[in-house]
Design a protein around this motif. Structure first.
Motif, PDB file in Angstrom:
ATOM      1  N   UNK A  44       0.849  -1.199   0.000  1.00 25.61           N
ATOM      2  CA  UNK A  44       0.000   0.000   0.000  1.00 25.61           C
ATOM      3  C   UNK A  44       0.876   1.238   0.000  1.00 25.61           C
ATOM      4  N   UNK A  82      -3.682   2.278  -5.098  1.00 24.57           N
ATOM      5  CA  UNK A  82      -3.571   3.516  -4.313  1.00 24.57           C
ATOM      6  C   UNK A  82      -2.129   4.006  -4.168  1.00 24.57           C
ATOM      7  N   UNK A 101       4.742   4.664   8.293  1.00 24.25           N
ATOM      8  CA  UNK A 101       3.550   4.541   9.115  1.00 24.25           C
ATOM      9  C   UNK A 101       3.906   4.662  10.594  1.00 24.25           C
ATOM     10  N   UNK A 124      -2.524  -3.412 -15.501  1.00 29.41           N
ATOM     11  CA  UNK A 124      -1.664  -2.596 -16.348  1.00 29.41           C
ATOM     12  C   UNK A 124      -1.521  -1.200 -15.773  1.00 29.41           C
ATOM     13  N   UNK A 128      -1.640  -9.906 -16.551  1.00 26.52           N
ATOM     14  CA  UNK A 128      -2.243  -9.354 -15.346  1.00 26.52           C
ATOM     15  C   UNK A 128      -3.427  -8.539 -15.817  1.00 26.52           C
ATOM     16  N   UNK A 129      -4.582  -9.082 -15.544  1.00 30.23           N
ATOM     17  CA  UNK A 129      -5.774  -8.641 -16.246  1.00 30.23           C
ATOM     18  C   UNK A 129      -6.006  -7.135 -16.174  1.00 30.23           C
ATOM     19  N   UNK A 187       1.335  12.334   4.367  1.00 32.39           N
ATOM     20  CA  UNK A 187       0.082  12.848   4.913  1.00 32.39           C
ATOM     21  C   UNK A 187       0.021  12.711   6.426  1.00 32.39           C
ATOM     22  N   UNK A 188       0.433  11.551   6.885  1.00 34.75           N
ATOM     23  CA  UNK A 188       0.308  11.276   8.313  1.00 34.75           C
ATOM     24  C   UNK A 188       1.144  12.219   9.157  1.00 34.75           C
ATOM     25  N   UNK A 189       2.250  12.676   8.609  1.00 30.46           N
ATOM     26  CA  UNK A 189       3.092  13.610   9.360  1.00 30.46           C
ATOM     27  C   UNK A 189       2.707  15.050   9.055  1.00 30.46           C
ATOM     28  N   UNK A 249      -0.715  -2.109  -5.242  1.00 28.17           N
ATOM     29  CA  UNK A 249      -2.114  -1.701  -5.250  1.00 28.17           C
ATOM     30  C   UNK A 249      -2.257  -0.353  -5.926  1.00 28.17           C
TER      31      UNK A 249
END
Ligand SMILES: Nc1ncnc2c1ncn2[C@@H]1O[C@H](COP(=O)(O)OP(=O)(O)OP(=O)(O)O)[C@@H](O)[C@H]1O
Ligand SMILES: [Mg+2]
Lengths: 259, 582
Positions: free
Chosen positions: A62, A105, A69, A151, A147-148, A123-125, A103
């Motif tokens: 992610x 995101x 994190x 792409x 990989x369907x 963002x978190x900081x 992923x």
């Protein structure tokens, strides 16, 4: 054994990579597995004198894994930089290997780093890090995989300078084998011919081709005293297929190609 | 004893595409190839271990000819009836091919004494041809170089009309299945008396034959198909009479063999081909391992056709219609609500909250959602000669079928389904060919269209074998829970010993087998079918779609496929409840 980072170029890839790095452009490396992508990036990092941070991407990777994190440590929450953040802070080359696996995101963080903004939003900081000129983003992807929907998004792709690596030509591949393993040229040529031949068999139920990597492994085994045919069976057939019929056919080829 | 099939990969690797390897059961002593299969002489079967060398060398030489493009029709044509020149040509071409393909040929082959020539080999196949036809000396040709057999390759060149004419006549019983008294082959030198007999043979009578002759040998419309080209070097020009004789002989030999006399092969070994049973409706029992299917690559001796017009992508509507097929339930992570907690997300959210961030959404559940879709689809395309017939509008059934197959495959692939496609035709039970159009693992690329452009409507239809072959791909290669076989054909047609009641009975049985194994089957006919009633009886009216134009399937394809998929899942459900209640 000393780990070599020598890379023998097939085309203009060194020049393009170096120019991209001077101009703050990210690089997209395409090429089948085992064709030398990782080796190329290592060699370039060394040539440019930058640290290299490699991230092997996978389906569950992610944005948080890349950026960093908060961790729970005995009731406390502690921030830990992810590899991408580290690379930005250190002015390193960040190599996202097999980026299509990640992923969707993750592209949200990659976009602003990859375009002219060159910024990483942590963002978190609540901070935005501007990448120093030495920072460089390199991604690899293997276009051969089925990989369907994975792409790369065109909007990501268009921000990249793309370098397409293929398996090297026979002459260059022979040189690679000799340089990497110290095998003699006749045996190198036999192995390269076998590799070239197996690469013609895309449709025979072999998920991948015999890569430069598998030829290098075979040559290393031979150099170490393993009989050529056994070496090829162990380092090429084994990794390539579990199907007994295909394995038998490959064995038959090896008997003829490297007997 | 030698199992020729063990050299399959070797042959494919050197040829650069899928080829089959067979051992001939005839008496020829030299290996040859028709561009799709390599035919080894039966003598290799007697080779013991010591002599086994001979076999692989022959395989490599023939595969090299394929890989180097030596079997071009317009060149081979000139070699009809000239076995010596054919052998000279093969020799020159093996030498040329070995240089051209050296990077992927076995060193052991390149190091053979016959390959180590000082002289430069010919530049291209055309050079080899004029050299072979001239008096210029040619290097010694070892037996393992084999030869080229123009007739074997030309066999495939009978164009659409020729084939459908033959098919129709055969259908009307005008041709007997009996063998002609004498078969001509590539090793014969011309023989007058045999030629005479040839013309007494009713087989060769009539206009259709003359047209066919022109078609096959590319003699165009010029009368008698004379080839007059001056100044092509000594020996390049044959006396007219001998050309005509060769042409006639060629046609006859082609005809004599074509319908059902394709080279007899002695196939053995696990990869020599796949064998499927056939249902004998008269005896009420299976004939085990009856039909042999070999997988080959599409290849047209004349080169690829221009299918730009035919292979246009489908409109949006087809995609919309097919989009709702095979929806299925699946567990999804990171859902806003659902039956289970997504523990990883829950932890992240807890940390977010602890550090004073409010997570953008509480997507901490796992839920089952109706999603697309674990659907595997195999499209089997009938490429038998009968589909080559032209209809009133001038577009052949064949091209319309190609269009439909391409659009269906492409659309389903775009929708994310796993799609495989193959063409099928046959020449008797021992030679059913499955021509690969798209492999199940393969990504969609321009290669698919290129293979379509290499297809040619020849041969006959053995529907049962095609169904079994498609069903096997779905079951063993693709292994997805929802399986759909779409057969595109112009009728049940027939093959050697595969007609009417027998053919219907076997096709019906093959469908039963497929459905029992959970595979839905649908049949589509484009351009109508003279066998509509038969097809209906075999497939069931609900699983059959008969349309005039490819785009007409759009409105009903969803209904038909849904119905077929529904029927098999119903069956699955029933059998699982039956199991549960036991
Ligand atoms: N051009 C080259 N010069 C030197 N060595 C090479 C070259 N190409 C490949 N190699 C050899 O092949 C091996 C495998 O290459 P590498 O690990 O870079 O492949 P890759 O493309 O990164 O594969 P993957 O996609 O699986 O990560 C290297 O360790 C090296 O021995
Ligand atoms: Mg790598």
């Amino acid at each position: 054994m000393v780990r070599s980072t020598a890379y023998i170029a097939s085309g203009k890839e060194r020049e393009i990579f170096a120019a991209a790095s001077r101009n703050g452009l990210p690089v997209l490396l395409k090429g089948p597995t085992g064709c030398g992508k990782t080796r190329f990036v290592q060699a370039m990092a060394e040539a440019l004198g930058r640290p290299l941070i490699t991230v092997a991407c996978h389906e569950d990777l992610t944005a948080g894994d890349l950026v960093g994190r908060f961790l729970l440590r005995g009731g406390e929450t502690v921030w830990e930089d992810g590899p991408l953040t580290r690379a930005v802070r250190d002015g390193a080359i960040c190599y996202l290997d097999e980026v299509v696996e990640a992923r969707a995101d993750t592209t949200v963080v990659i976009h602003p780093l990859a375009d002219h903004r060159r910024e990483l939003n942590v963002e978190r900081l609540g901070v935005k890090l501007i990448a120093p000129p030495e920072f460089m983003l390199v991604m690899s992807y293997n276009p051969g995989y089925q990989s369907v929907l994975k792409d790369l998004k065109p909007s990501t792709r268009q921000r990249m300078v793309s370098i397409e690596l293929r398996f090297p030509s026979p002459e260059i591949e022979e040189r690679i084998l000799v340089q990497e393993t110290g095998i003699d040229i006749d045996n190198a040529r036999r192995l390269v011919r076998l590799g070239q031949a197996i690469r013609q068999l895309q449709h025979e139920g072999l998920p991948e081709a015999a890569s430069t990597r598998t030829l290098v492994s075979t040559a290393l085994l031979i150099k170490d005293g393993v009989a050529p045919q056994d070496a090829a069976e162990a380092a090429i057939t084994g990794p390539l297929t579990d199907d007994p019929v295909a394995a038998k056919q490959l064995l038959e080829m090896m008997r003829i190609y490297i007997a | 004893m030698i199992d020729a099939s063990r050299y399959l990969f070797l042959a494919c690797a050197v040829a650069g595409r899928r080829v089959a390897v067979h051992v001939s059961s005839g008496s020829e002593t030299l290996a040859s190839s028709d561009g799709q299969a390599i035919l080894l002489p039966s003598t290799v079967l007697q080779d013991d271990a010591g002599d086994e060398q001979r076999t692989w060398k022959q395989v490599v030489a023939q595969a090299a000819l394929i890989g180097a493009g030596s079997l071009q029709l317009q060149l081979l044509r000139r070699l009809v009836g000239r076995p010596d020149a054919a052998r000279r040509y093969a020799c020159l071409e093996v030498l040329r091919a070995s240089r051209l393909l050296a990077a992927r040929m076995p060193t052991a082959f390149l190091d053979l004494p016959e390959l180590r020539h000082e002289h430069a080999p010919p530049q291209n196949a055309a050079d080899s041809l004029s050299w072979a036809l001239s008096r210029r000396p040619v290097p010694e040709s070892p037996a393992y170089f084999g030869t080229v057999r123009p007739l074997m390759a030309l066999r495939k060149a009978i164009s659409e009309e020729g084939w459908s004419a033959l098919t129709q006549q055969q259908a009307r019983g005008e041709f007997q299945h009996k063998q002609p008294q004498r078969q001509f082959d590539d090793d014969d030198a011309t023989e007058e008396s045999a030629l005479l007999r040839l013309f007494q043979n009713p087989f060769a009578a009539g206009n259709a034959m003359a047209e066919l002759l022109n078609k096959i040998l590319g003699a165009g419309t010029s009368k008698g198909g004379r080839e007059k080209k001056a100044g092509e070097g000594a020996g390049a020009e044959l006396p007219v009479g001998s050309i005509e004789r060769a042409l006639r002989r060629g046609v006859h030999a082609v005809l004599a063999r074509l319908p059902f006399e394709v080279p007899d092969i002695d196939a053995r070994g696990e990869s020599a081909g796949l064998r499927y049973p056939e249902w004998d409706i008269h005896q009420k029992k299976y004939r085990p391992d009856w039909a042999m299917v070999e997988e080959v690559e599409a290849w047209r001796p004349e080169g690829a056709r221009d299918l730009g017009e035919v292979l246009k992508p489908a409109g949006h509507e087809l995609k919309r219609q097919l989009g709702s097929l095979g929806l299925d339930h699946q567990m999804h992570r990171r859902q806003q609500d659902g039956a289970e907690l997504d523990v990883g997300r829950l932890l992240d959210a807890a940390i977010d909250l602890a550090t004073g961030h409010s997570p953008p959404s509480l997507d901490v559940y796992r839920a089952s959602r109706r999603t697309r879709r674990d659907l595997a689809i195999v499209v089997g395309l009938d490429i038998s000669g009968s589909t080559g017939e032209r209809s009133g509008a001038g577009v052949s059934v064949f091209d319309r079928q190609l269009q439909l197959a391409y659009r269906l495959g492409r659309t389903l692939n775009d929708l994310g389904d796993t799609v495989a496609m193959f063409g099928f035709h046959s020449w008797g039970r021992n030679l059913v060919r499955s021509v690969r159009l798209k492999g199940p693992e393969e990504r969609w690329s321009a290669c698919v269209a290129e293979r379509f452009a290499q297809l040619e409507p020849v041969g006959y239809t053995r529907t049962g074998a095609a169904i079994r072959h498609g069903a096997r791909m779905l079951r063993t290669d693709m292994r997805l829970p929802n399986r759909l076989l779409i057969l595109i054909t112009d009728g049940i047609a027939y093959d050697q010993d595969y007609e009417t009641a027998y053919a219907q009975g076997d096709a019906r049985k093959a469908l039963e087998e497929a459905r029992a194994a959970g595979t839905a089957c649908v049949c589509i006919c484009v351009g109508g079918s003279s066998d509509a009633d038969q097809l209906r009886a075999v497939f069931g009216a609900a699983n059959l779609l008969i349309v005039d134009e490819p785009q007409q399937v759009t409105t009903s394809i969803r209904r038909v496929c849904r119905q077929a998929l529904g029927a098999v899942s119903q069956r699955r459900l029933q059998s699982s409840t039956a199991r549960a209640s036991r």
